[in-house]
Motif scaffolding. Structure first.
Motif: not given
Length: 156
Positions: A78, A112-117, A119-120
């Motif tokens: 990021n 934050l939003w990039t990681a959330r995209a 990490v799953p």
């Protein structure tokens, strides 16, 4: 601070990593956002540059959004950030509200939003790493003068 890993743990991580997405990759060779992915590519990693400007970086097509990445990513870097358009003349009292919102949304919430995209998918595969790049401005800033909105967004 980051985790303290043993040499064997680092070797395992580097050995398992194949594909690295670099959000905020730059075509400018003078910027670390170019030099770091260039180094990683020379070391044999597959680099997926992401930048809304598109084009090509390091011989790779640039994805203009995260939605364009349709393959597993082992490491997410990021690095995206906005810098205030008026540069160093924007003290904390001089920055318009909309600029504060834009910079904080990109420099903090964007990470934050990039990681959330990603990490799953990493959890589902049982492997993945996220590297959030900050800035020296995020740790010291320049008080009431300088790029205050950038400093706050990178420190958040």
């Amino acid at each position: 601070m980051g985790a303290h890993l043993s040499e064997d743990e680092y070797r395992r991580i580097y050995g398992e990593t194949k594909t690295i997405a670099v959000v905020g990759a730059s075509e400018n060779p003078r910027k670390p956002a170019h030099g770091i992915p260039a180094y990683l590519k020379r070391e044999g990693y597959r680099i997926i540059p992401v930048n809304p400007r598109g084009g090509e970086i390091l011989g790779e097509p640039v994805r203009t959004s995260l939605a364009e990445i349709d393959e597993p990513v082992d490491v997410l870097i990021n690095n995206a950030a906005l810098y205030p358009p008026h540069r160093d003349d924007g003290g904390v009292l001089d920055v318009p509200d909309e600029e504060w919102r834009s910079l904080v949304e990109t420099n903090f919430l964007g990470a934050l939003w990039t990681a959330r995209a990603f990490v799953p998918g990493m959890i589902a595969r049982g492997y993945g790493r996220v590297v959030n790049v900050s800035s020296d401005y995020g740790s010291f800033g320049l008080g009431l003068k300088g790029p205050a909105s950038y400093s706050v967004g990178k420190a958040a």
